[in-house]
Structure formats: C-alpha cells, structure tokens
Design an enzyme around this catalytic site. Structure first.
Site, PDB file in Angstrom:
ATOM      1  N   TYR A  59     -52.934 -74.638 -86.353  1.00 23.49           N
ATOM      2  CA  TYR A  59     -53.686 -74.669 -85.096  1.00 23.49           C
ATOM      3  C   TYR A  59     -53.120 -73.602 -84.147  1.00 23.49           C
ATOM      4  CZ  TYR A  59     -55.560 -79.039 -86.981  1.00 23.49           C
ATOM      5  OH  TYR A  59     -56.177 -79.966 -87.773  1.00 23.49           O
ATOM      6  N   HIS A  89     -52.481 -76.528 -92.828  1.00 22.23           N
ATOM      7  CA  HIS A  89     -53.524 -77.100 -93.691  1.00 22.23           C
ATOM      8  C   HIS A  89     -53.865 -76.170 -94.852  1.00 22.23           C
ATOM      9  CE1 HIS A  89     -53.942 -80.535 -91.215  1.00 22.23           C
ATOM     10  NE2 HIS A  89     -54.462 -79.900 -90.188  1.00 22.23           N
TER      11      HIS A  89
END
Ligand code: FAD
Ligand code: NAP
Ligand code: SF4
Length: 678
Positions: A170, A256
């Site tokens: 992020y 991720h």
C-alpha cells in the site's frame, strides 16, 4: 495480580502509560466488505461487539482510507463519516469499556481499484488495477493532511487509537522500496529520503491526536520482495517511527504481490514471529506479531519466547468470536479453529471485493442475519452423513434444542475431511473435526457410527424430519480401460489402499487433482509442520535476513522423485479454478517439483502402455504406471430417492444436494442456514 494458570502471558494486561490493554489478544484488521454494505455500520457494530464479548483485548477495524484516492468505497475524511463510526465504537465500549478498538487507516496507493490512485512514482503493481499517478509536492502534502485529519476524526468517533498500515504494497510501503519509489527529490533516493513520508505520516498523526491516543504503525518486518527492505532499513524505520510517536509497532510479513505464502494453510503456525522477536530487541515500544497464530497455546508460546508483547489473530476471530473467552475458561476444545483456507475471507476480498465470511463459521459478518435461536418447537431429527454438511446441520440444530440423531456409515466423523486432512499442508482440518466432535458431545447429538442407513431403518423410527447429507460419489469417466489395474481412484490414492507407481497421470485438475499431486509429489515432513522445511521450500532466510528475507535465496523443492502429469480437458490454464489467494501457491509448488500440467486433453483409453489421449487434437500417449482419477463428483442420493418413494419428509444438504462446484464452504453454509430455520 493473579496470573492465569494456563496462559499467564496472554491474560496479563499491557500498560501503555496513559491506558492499559486488558490482555495480549488482538483481533487484527480485516476488510470485510461490511464497510461498503447497506446497513454496514449497524452490521459492523454487531460483528465487533460479538468479538468484544468474546474476550479480546483490542480490536483493529478493517482499513478505512483517509481520502477518495486512497481506496474505492468507504473513507473517513468528514465529520459526517465520523458520526457513522460512532455506532461501532459505542457498541464495542457498551459491551466492555476496557476493550480497545482502533481504526486502521489504509491508503491503498497503487493497489486502490480506483483510476485516481496515487503513488510516489507511476509504477503499476503486478496486482494493481490501474497505473497510479505520481504525487507531486502538493499531492504529498495533501496526503499528509488527509492522514492527520482521518486520525483526528477517528478520535472524534470514539476510537481508542488508529493503526497506520505501512506494509503490504500500500501507499506507505511503496515509498520505502526502491523499485516503487523512483523519485530523486527529498522523498526518494536514499533510504532516509524514502522513509521520510512514512515517518512524517506518523508525526502528523501523533500531532493531530495528542499524547493519550494509541497510534500503531504496521511495518513490513520482512516484505518477501526480491530487492525489498534490508534488515538495517527495517530497524532504522521502526526506530524513526517510534521516535515520531508510535505507541505500538505491529509487524507484517509481506507485500500482497510477493510470491511467498504468509498466511495460507501450508504456512506453519507462528512461522514469522521470530522476526518480530528480533525487532523487539531494538525497540522500546511494545510489538505486535501475527500470521498463522490460531490457537491460544500458540499465542502463549510466542509470548513466552519473547517474540512479541501482543499477539494478533485476525481470521481466527472470524472463525470463532469467542476464542479468547474459551481459552480463558479452559474450553479450548470448543474453539472453532481457523484452518487458514482463505476460501470465505480473503478469496472474497480479493476476488471482486465480495463480502467476507468464514468457511467454518458462516455467521461471521452475518451476525444480524444468521442466528441460532433456541427453538420453541423441538423436533426429532435424523441427519444421515457426518461430513461437513451433516456435522454442521446436526450440531446447530441440537444447539437450538432439537433432538438430533446423526448416522454415518464410516467409523469416524468427517466425511471427505478425513481425506483432506491427509494432504500435506491441510493438517488444520483435524481441528475442525475435533471441534465438531466436541459440539456433538456438548449439544447432546446421538451419534451412530458404522451405521449405513437405509430408508426402511429411518421409516421405522419416529423422526419428524430426515436430513440427507450423504455426500458424493466420485465420477468415473466412461472410458475404455477405466477398470485397468493401473487406474486408481483418488480415494484409494489418498488412503494408500493401492500402490502408486513412479510415472503417474492425474486425470482431472480441480481441487482434488491438485491435492493428490501435492500428496504424491512431496517428500519428507509437511512444510506446514516444520518451519525449516517451509523456509527451504519457499526460499526464505530467516537467520541472515537478506533484503526482503528472500533476495538471493533459491527455493528448494523436496520431491518424491515421481514423474507426474496433471491433466484436464478444458483449455483454460491448469489450476484456474483454485482459490484466488492460494491457487498460485499450489501451482508454484507443483511446478517447482517438476509436475507437468497439460490442458486441452481428450482421454481415449487406458491400457498396458499407459493413458492414450489427444492433446490439442494431436495423439499423445502418457506412458505411466498409474492413472489417478480425480474427475469430479456426483451427488449420492440413493437414500433420498428411497425416502421420497416411501413418503418420508427429507431435506438434502451439502454434496447430496449439489455436487457440482461443491466445497466445504458451501456445504457448511447451506447446512447452518437450514439448521437455523428448522
Ligand atoms: P461428505 O464429506 O462426502 O460426507 C458424506 C458422509 O455421508 C460420509 O461420511 C459418508 O460416510 C456418509 N454416508 C453416505 N451415505 C450414507 C448412508 N447411507 N448412511 C450413513 N452414512 C452415509 N473443500 C473445501 O472447501 N476446501 C478444501 O480445501 C477441500 N479439500 C478437499 C480435499 C480432498 C482430498 C477432498 C476429497 C475434498 C476436499 N474438499 C475441500 C471438499 C469437501 O471435503 C467437501 O465439499 C465436503 O466434504 C462435502 O461435505 P458433505 O457433508 O456434503 O459430504
Ligand atoms: P472439480 O474442482 O470440479 O474438478 C473436477 C476435475 O475433473 C476438473 O479438472 C474437470 O476438468 C475434470 N472432469 C470433470 N468431468 C470429467 C469427466 N467426465 N472426465 C474427465 N475429467 C472430468 O472437483 P474436485 O477436484 O473433485 O473437487 C471437489 C470439490 O472439492 C471442488 O468443488 C473443490 O472446490 C473442493 N476442493 C477444494 C479444495 C481447495 O483447496 N479449496 C481442494 C480440494 C477440493 P475438465 O472437465 O476440464 O477435465
Ligand atoms: Fe480461516 Fe478459512 Fe474462515 Fe478464512 S474462511 S477465517 S481462512 S477458516
């Protein structure tokens, strides 16, 4: 202070100076989809209140973006939005004012499924939907103001603190890593420059909320990226964030997009906490650790090793909101353990942002919709089949006060879970069987094993209703040579009832085909039970911590040495139907072990030479010793049909209802829903 006899550390309070956390069990942050759902705040209030009632010390909400560009739906940037959050904080504090609830501030950066997404540089993530716009100086200042504003609004909404996520790929983490931060100004270049934005976020947030408010910073302590953060950078960042005002540092272990599983079921319990332990030695603030900690004894062990001050359990709180209370009361055998399958949680989040629930607990995130209330009219119910569907139905119906008799032809409960649990990496399935065994005893289900039931037996008893949960039978393709001695069913293969040769063709590449390939290709102990094996198999160097924990480390596959080919008729990529967040791990594991995957196959016949096929219309003989059939399943409804003939009221559930695309998620959910209504 009286220490808990079994979990003295887990149940000791943590003093933060200005406040105390009542125990060391934290519910980690999970986006559930309720954030964007109709009536979502009332539903989130019920969801979090249930976990607060369950004894957890601190809760972190799902991530809430501080502005529009930071996400795709929910955000917190106005007082009106803060007012909605009051529903959540009031509900939790009404249950227990000592339970802390912190809101996670999640700026998704280049992972926001939003064309307006922003990042330090215009670098599209491998898993992102859009190429982000590069932030200019003004844009950076806006983000900093938005973070501070969001934190102040969270405080106004009654939260006890905020968690700032600085990991996972992020926004904040993309500033930290050179491959996503190509800037040459004060926000890029040296690590000191790359971490400037992150530290400034923490500093501005602290300034906005004052000293007596929890500020947690989530750091990628090992980001699993080739060329990711080096250990000295992790330490430098953690110390800078501590100095900037973080109350607690929470460790995370991935981006991720990193090609290393960190929470899937093949990851050993608490595999990564040693990294938190190392970081704890160089910091003054308390540390949170996480990942695959799903039972209280694991949590206590982690704390006893000195790896952390607080243990985060996220998915385990979906699986059982009462986990902590049950541990406290010595009812560990009643814990409905998270099996780390991701099927109803992360696969939903990342498979199109569907609402999250839990395979073993379909009530998760449906607390206002699915309830097991005591029945006013108890019935005598017969449940035939003690697979996941029959077990879920029988135990929920009995919990509601019905008188339930459960039959199974086998000598143990579990149905196909007794096959699944034998697959390396699926050892957690034992926990589900332990849970149901306990629920059967607790709720007084009369269990009859070794009892194959027929319609006559059921008709002779005075049951009000019969629930047929007889499951499936494996599909046997109509193929010349299907009875050849080298053809073996997946059941015989998994149970070891037939020998498996050195050269094997697996006919069918669904979930079971992949599991069978895992079973017959692996060698040595299961990686899920041995951290060293896991680290070798995925190329992680915990000791030396090269950049990202993985840079320059070669994964080493331990293989059985068999030559294995996994076949399917469809021309789709093999394994496409596997879980969104776990399918890649299975494909990668098998390909590293040399398992070939072939699509577009037409099966012709099996004979002494092997399996004759057409591959993309070209004749191809697979010269194999064994052909294992994993060609899907058909519903087993003989009993149901007989009952219909005899006019006995019967309800189908699980695989007996529908075998196509059946999995335990659907079987358990359908059973719980029906048992809640009977
Ligand atoms: P079953 O589990 O098939 O249970 C039916 C039961 O009925 C059996 O115990 C049988 O003995 C009993 N029975 C049948 N007839 C009678 C009778 N006349 N009298 C008495 N008893 C009878 N699903 C997932 O979601 N995730 C996974 O990771 C996963 N992995 C799997 C791995 C393997 C190797 C296998 C084989 C399956 C896996 N599954 C998985 C699928 C999952 O196990 C099934 O979807 C689930 O078990 C279906 O539940 P069920 O209760 O409908 O049927
Ligand atoms: P499946 O996923 O439906 O796969 C069946 C396979 O058989 C497919 O590859 C299919 O593909 C092939 N097939 C179908 N009909 C055939 C025929 N007549 N002849 C030859 N091949 C045929 O089912 P499954 O593997 O049996 O698994 C059962 C259920 O358990 C699945 O729904 C699965 O989700 C669940 N499960 C889940 C997991 C998990 O990890 N989540 C693991 C195991 C099982 P082609 O038609 O293209 O050949
Ligand atoms: Fe755990 Fe699976 Fe439930 Fe997710 S769906 S919480 S991984 S058991």
């Amino acid at each position: 202070m009286n220490l808990h006899s079994r979990y003295p550390l887990l149940f000791s309070p943590l003093d933060l100076g200005f406040t105390q956390i009542k125990n060391r069990a934290l519910m980690g942050s999970m986006h559930t989809g309720l954030e964007e759902a109709e009536n979502g705040f009332a539903r989130m209030a019920a969801y979090f209140a249930e976990r607060a009632r369950g004894g957890v010390g601190m809760i972190i909400t799902g991530g809430i973006p501080p502005n529009e560009e930071g996400g795709f739906g929910a955000k917190l940037s106005t007082s009106e939005e803060a007012e909605q959050h009051r529903t959540i904080t009031a509900a939790v504090h009404a249950v227990d004012p000592d339970v802390k609830i912190c809101m996670q501030i999640l700026h998704m950066g280049s992972l926001a499924p939003n064309p307006a997404c922003v990042a330090p540089s215009a670098v599209k993530s491998r898993i992102g939907a859009f190429k982000p716009s590069e932030l200019n100086e003004e844009g950076i200042e806006k983000q900093l103001l938005d973070f501070a504003n969001c934190a102040a609004l969270a405080q106004q909404a009654g939260y006890d603190g905020v968690e700032i996520i600085g990991s996972a790929g992020y926004l904040l983490s993309t500033f930290l890593v050179a491959k996503t931060n190509l800037r040459t100004d004060q926000w890029g270049g040296s690590f000191e420059n790359r971490m400037r934005f992150v530290v400034e976020v923490v500093r501005r947030v602290r300034a906005a909320v004052g000293p007596n408010f929890i500020v947690i910073f989530r750091i990628a302590a090992m980001d699993m990226l080739d060329g990711g953060m080096a250990w000295d950078e992790v330490v430098t960042l953690a110390q800078a964030v501590e100095a900037a005002g973080a109350t607690i540092i929470s460790t995370h272990f991935c981006w991720h997009e990193a090609p290393v599983p960190t929470i899937a079921t093949m990851v050993p319990r608490a595999a990564f906490t040693q990294v938190t332990g190392r970081l704890r030695k160089v910091l003054k603030v308390p540390l949170i650790t996480s990942n695959r900690i799903n039972m209280p004894d694991t949590a206590e062990t982690v704390l006893a090793r000195g790896d952390a001050d607080i243990v985060s359990m996220a998915r385990p709180m979906l699986a059982d909101p009462e986990l902590v209370r049950k541990a406290f009361e010595g009812r560990e055998d009643e814990i409905n353990t998270c099996i780390a399958c991701n099927q109803a949680c992360l696969d939903h989040t990342f498979g199109g942002y569907k609402q999250v629930s839990c395979l073993v607990n379909p009530r998760a995130c449906r607390e206002t919709l699915l309830n097991y209330e005591t029945t006013a009219r108890p019935k005598r119910l017969a449940v035939v089949g003690a697979g996941p569907a029959g077990l879920a139905y029988a135990t929920v119906a009995a919990q509601r006060g019905h008188q339930v008799t459960l039959f199974d032809a086998a000598s143990e409960i579990g149905g196909q879970f007794n096959l699944a649990k034998r697959i390396p990496g699926k050892e957690e399935f034992y926990e589900t069987l332990r849970y149901y065994q306990r629920m059967i005893a607790k709720h007084g289900v009369a269990l009859h094993l070794n009892t194959r039931v027929d319609a006559a037996l059921l008709a002779s008893e005075d049951f009000d209703e019969v629930i047929v949960a007889t499951g499936i039978e494996p599909r046997q393709p109509a193929l010349e040579g299907i009875k050849h001695p080298k053809v073996v069913s997946y059941i015989d293969a998994i149970l070891g009832r037939k020998p498996i040769g050195e050269r094997v063709a697996i006919m069918g590449a669904g979930g079971i085909g992949f599991d069978v390939a895992e079973l017959i290709s692996h060698a040595g102990p299961s990686a899920a039970l041995d951290s060293a094996v896991f680290a070798r198999e995925w190329g992680i160097d915990f000791e030396n911590h090269p950049r990202g924990g993985v840079t320059g480390v070669q994964p080493q596959a331990a293989t059985s040495g068999r030559t294995i080919t996994l076949l399917q008729r469809k021309t789709d990529p093999v394994g496409k139907s596997l879980g969104r967040t776990t399918g890649w791990t299975h494909r990668l594991t098998l390909s590293r072990r040399g398992v070939r995957m072939v699509n577009g196959v037409e099966y012709l016949k099996v004979d002494d030479a092997g399996l004759h096929t057409l591959v993309n219309s070209e004749p191809k003989l697979f010269e194999v010793d064994t052909v294992i059939v994993c060609a899907g399943q058909l519903p087993l409804r003989t009993l149901f049909d007989d009952l219909q003939t005899q006019g006995v009221k019967a309800t189908l559930v699980g695989g007996a209802f529908e075998a196509s695309e059946l999995d335990a998620k659907r079987a358990i959910e359908q059973a719980c829903q029906l048992a809640a209504e009977v």
